[in-house]
Design an enzyme around this catalytic site. Structure first.
Site, PDB file in Angstrom:
ATOM      1  CG  HIS A 220      -0.204   0.318   2.495  1.00  0.00           C
ATOM      2  ND1 HIS A 220       0.522  -0.632   3.151  1.00  0.00           N
ATOM      3  CD2 HIS A 220      -0.066   1.460   3.217  1.00  0.00           C
ATOM      4  CE1 HIS A 220       1.065  -0.099   4.232  1.00  0.00           C
ATOM      5  NE2 HIS A 220       0.729   1.160   4.295  1.00  0.00           N
TER       6      HIS A 220
HETATM    7  C1  UD1 Z   1      -2.123   5.216   6.150  1.00  0.00           C
HETATM    8  C2  UD1 Z   1      -0.813   5.567   6.860  1.00  0.00           C
HETATM    9  C3  UD1 Z   1       0.186   4.440   6.696  1.00  0.00           C
HETATM   10  C4  UD1 Z   1      -0.399   3.119   7.135  1.00  0.00           C
HETATM   11  C5  UD1 Z   1      -1.668   2.884   6.340  1.00  0.00           C
HETATM   12  C6  UD1 Z   1      -2.320   1.575   6.704  1.00  0.00           C
HETATM   13  C7  UD1 Z   1      -0.249   7.958   6.892  1.00  0.00           C
HETATM   14  C8  UD1 Z   1       0.667   8.970   6.356  1.00  0.00           C
HETATM   15  N1  UD1 Z   1      -0.202   6.762   6.302  1.00  0.00           N
HETATM   16  O1  UD1 Z   1      -1.823   5.176   4.768  1.00  0.00           O
HETATM   17  O2  UD1 Z   1       1.310   4.692   7.523  1.00  0.00           O
HETATM   18  O3  UD1 Z   1       0.532   2.073   6.904  1.00  0.00           O
HETATM   19  O4  UD1 Z   1      -2.568   3.956   6.626  1.00  0.00           O
HETATM   20  O5  UD1 Z   1      -3.453   1.317   5.993  1.00  0.00           O
HETATM   21  O6  UD1 Z   1      -0.979   8.230   7.813  1.00  0.00           O
HETATM   22  N2  UD1 Z   1      -9.115   5.177   1.661  1.00  0.00           N
HETATM   23  C9  UD1 Z   1     -10.327   4.524   1.530  1.00  0.00           C
HETATM   24  N3  UD1 Z   1     -10.945   4.138   2.651  1.00  0.00           N
HETATM   25  C10 UD1 Z   1     -10.469   4.368   3.902  1.00  0.00           C
HETATM   26  C11 UD1 Z   1      -9.236   5.049   4.009  1.00  0.00           C
HETATM   27  C12 UD1 Z   1      -8.570   5.438   2.894  1.00  0.00           C
HETATM   28  O7  UD1 Z   1     -10.799   4.278   0.447  1.00  0.00           O
HETATM   29  O8  UD1 Z   1     -11.101   3.959   4.878  1.00  0.00           O
HETATM   30  C13 UD1 Z   1      -8.390   5.562   0.436  1.00  0.00           C
HETATM   31  C14 UD1 Z   1      -8.566   7.001   0.068  1.00  0.00           C
HETATM   32  O9  UD1 Z   1      -8.675   7.086  -1.304  1.00  0.00           O
HETATM   33  C15 UD1 Z   1      -7.261   7.647   0.498  1.00  0.00           C
HETATM   34  C16 UD1 Z   1      -6.262   6.510   0.365  1.00  0.00           C
HETATM   35  O10 UD1 Z   1      -7.003   5.322   0.636  1.00  0.00           O
HETATM   36  O11 UD1 Z   1      -6.931   8.745  -0.279  1.00  0.00           O
HETATM   37  C17 UD1 Z   1      -5.119   6.640   1.319  1.00  0.00           C
HETATM   38  O12 UD1 Z   1      -5.578   6.780   2.668  1.00  0.00           O
HETATM   39  P1  UD1 Z   1      -4.692   7.575   3.760  1.00  0.00           P
HETATM   40  O13 UD1 Z   1      -5.299   7.486   5.093  1.00  0.00           O
HETATM   41  O14 UD1 Z   1      -4.405   8.928   3.219  1.00  0.00           O
HETATM   42  O15 UD1 Z   1      -3.313   6.809   3.767  1.00  0.00           O
HETATM   43  P2  UD1 Z   1      -2.987   5.259   3.681  1.00  0.00           P
HETATM   44  O16 UD1 Z   1      -2.376   4.993   2.365  1.00  0.00           O
HETATM   45  O17 UD1 Z   1      -4.154   4.422   4.085  1.00  0.00           O
END
Ligand code: UD1
Length: 375
Positions: A220
């Site tokens: 991821h």
């Molecule tokens: C976050 C953490 C990372 C952790 C990971 C575990 C930061 C900087 N990164 O990364 O350290 O390893 O979580 O999963 O905090 N999204 C959904 N549904 C959700 C959440 C996110 O669809 O419930 C999608 C959204 O499009 C979003 C993308 O995933 O833009 C990324 O989510 P985000 O929370 O920004 O960072 P992660 O990549 O999940």
């Protein structure tokens, strides 16, 4: 008889993203145990804050249910966005909570944007911070988590560390050694607790994939899955492993978005790689426990595989968890196709074994609470 006193009156416990939930669960269980065993007059209040950084059922609510975390007292509904937007939204909403609740301590875990946002907010309001999983360093400042770790540690009052390398990192950065406590790993508290639960229910070997040789893959990290060429190289290396065993790939939402955008679905489907939805904690735990091999770019999975004794290839150039390389079953294999395949060929010749690091014994949350209540 003299009554015990403790100065801690109210604490806020923050969770925001999937990897936080398994870290706050044992703290909550330890708090509940303490509160029920301490004389009521010396008890303290606590509130659970969910920032809403992760909001999908599969990324959040299912973990609360399985890990026996009560409904959060506050849900900040921060959602996704750029780092600045997400961090800022959490800060603004968390400040309102702090002003209303007036806690004397905020506990943050891990290294996600919620960790940074809430610790920064608390510090500016002169509220003490305890950081659980402090001191880990990848020395790679292009990782957003590394920035979150460095800043959170620099302003925390209690630095609870999982491994000794973290102590050296913190001292090197000028942290006061009186603030550092080597307590072990709360994530392993959860792993051992849930594993024991599954064993008692006799379901540790029940799985749809029982008797099948398989590897589990999770990816991821933006550096691996946001770049089409890099992501393709990793997938190509997986297809080599897929000739020997099924690849089971529970897919993070970010990764799924990119698989679709880059048009990789057909390639994946025709190469013995099975895509799964993000899994609940116990289902994932069982999948890993019965796997031949795990390939991941996650932080926590490097630790979980070490405790379960399952060989792990970390598809990154660095790790902030060196004890998993020194003692555990983790191998840092990089992100390049040839290097991953080379590591796989070596693994086929010599299997990987390891030991469990010091204090990863399921009692870390109790140790943390004992320290916090003494201060
Ligand atoms: C976050 C953490 C990372 C952790 C990971 C575990 C930061 C900087 N990164 O990364 O350290 O390893 O979580 O999963 O905090 N999204 C959904 N549904 C959700 C959440 C996110 O669809 O419930 C999608 C959204 O499009 C979003 C993308 O995933 O833009 C990324 O989510 P985000 O929370 O920004 O960072 P992660 O990549 O999940």
């Amino acid at each position: 008889m003299k009554k015990k006193t403790n100065h801690l009156k109210k604490l806020l416990l923050v969770g925001g993203a999937r990897p936080n939930f398994m870290k706050i669960a044992p703290i909550i269980h330890a708090i509940k145990k303490r509160i029920s065993s301490i004389h009521k007059k010396t008890s303290f209040d606590y509130k659970i804050i969910h920032t809403g950084q992760h909001y999908d059922y599969e990324m959040s609510k299912v973990f609360f249910e399985e890990l026996e975390i009560p409904e959060p007292d506050y849900f900040l509904n921060a959602g996704s966005g750029s780092h600045a937007q997400q961090t800022a939204r959490i800060m603004i909403k968390f400040e309102t909570v702090c002003l209303k609740e007036k806690p004397d301590l905020v506990i943050v875990v891990g290294d996600v944007n919620s960790t940074l946002a809430c610790s920064l907010t608390a510090k500016k309001l002169a509220i003490k911070i305890a950081h659980i999983e402090a001191g880990l360093r990848s020395r790679d400042k292009s990782m957003p988590e590394e920035i979150n770790r460095i800043i959170t540690d620099a302003i925390s009052d209690f630095l609870f560390v999982t491994e000794k390398s973290a102590i050296d990192n913190l001292i090197r950065e000028g942290c006061d050694s009186n603030k550092i406590f080597f307590v072990g790993n709360v994530m392993i508290d959860t792993l051992l607790y849930q594993l024991n639960k599954l064993e008692q229910q006799n379901i540790t070997s029940s799985s749809k994939y029982k008797g099948v040789d398989y590897a589990v893959v999770t990816l991821h990290r933006p550096s691996n899955v946001d770049d089409k060429k890099k992501f393709k190289q990793i997938l190509e290396s997986l297809t080599v492993i897929a000739k020997d065993m099924t690849i089971l790939f529970p897919v993070h939402p970010r990764t799924m978005q990119n698989i679709k955008i880059f048009g990789f679905l057909e390639y994946i489907n025709s190469n013995n790689i099975e895509l799964l939805s993000p899994l609940p904690y116990n289902e994932f735990l069982l999948l890993v426990k019965n796997a031949q091999l795990v390939l991941t770019d996650s932080g926590g999975i490097q630790e979980e595989t070490t405790v379960l004794g399952i060989p792990c290839f970390t598809i990154r150039k660095n790790t902030e968890r060196p004890v998993t390389l020194q003692l555990g079953t983790n191998k840092l294999v990089g992100t390049n196709k040839a290097a991953i395949i080379k590591a796989y060929k070596e693994y086929k010749k010599n299997s990987i074994t390891g030991k469990i690091p010091e204090l990863w014994d399921g009692k870390t949350a109790d140790r943390i609470l004992a320290i916090l209540l003494k201060k």
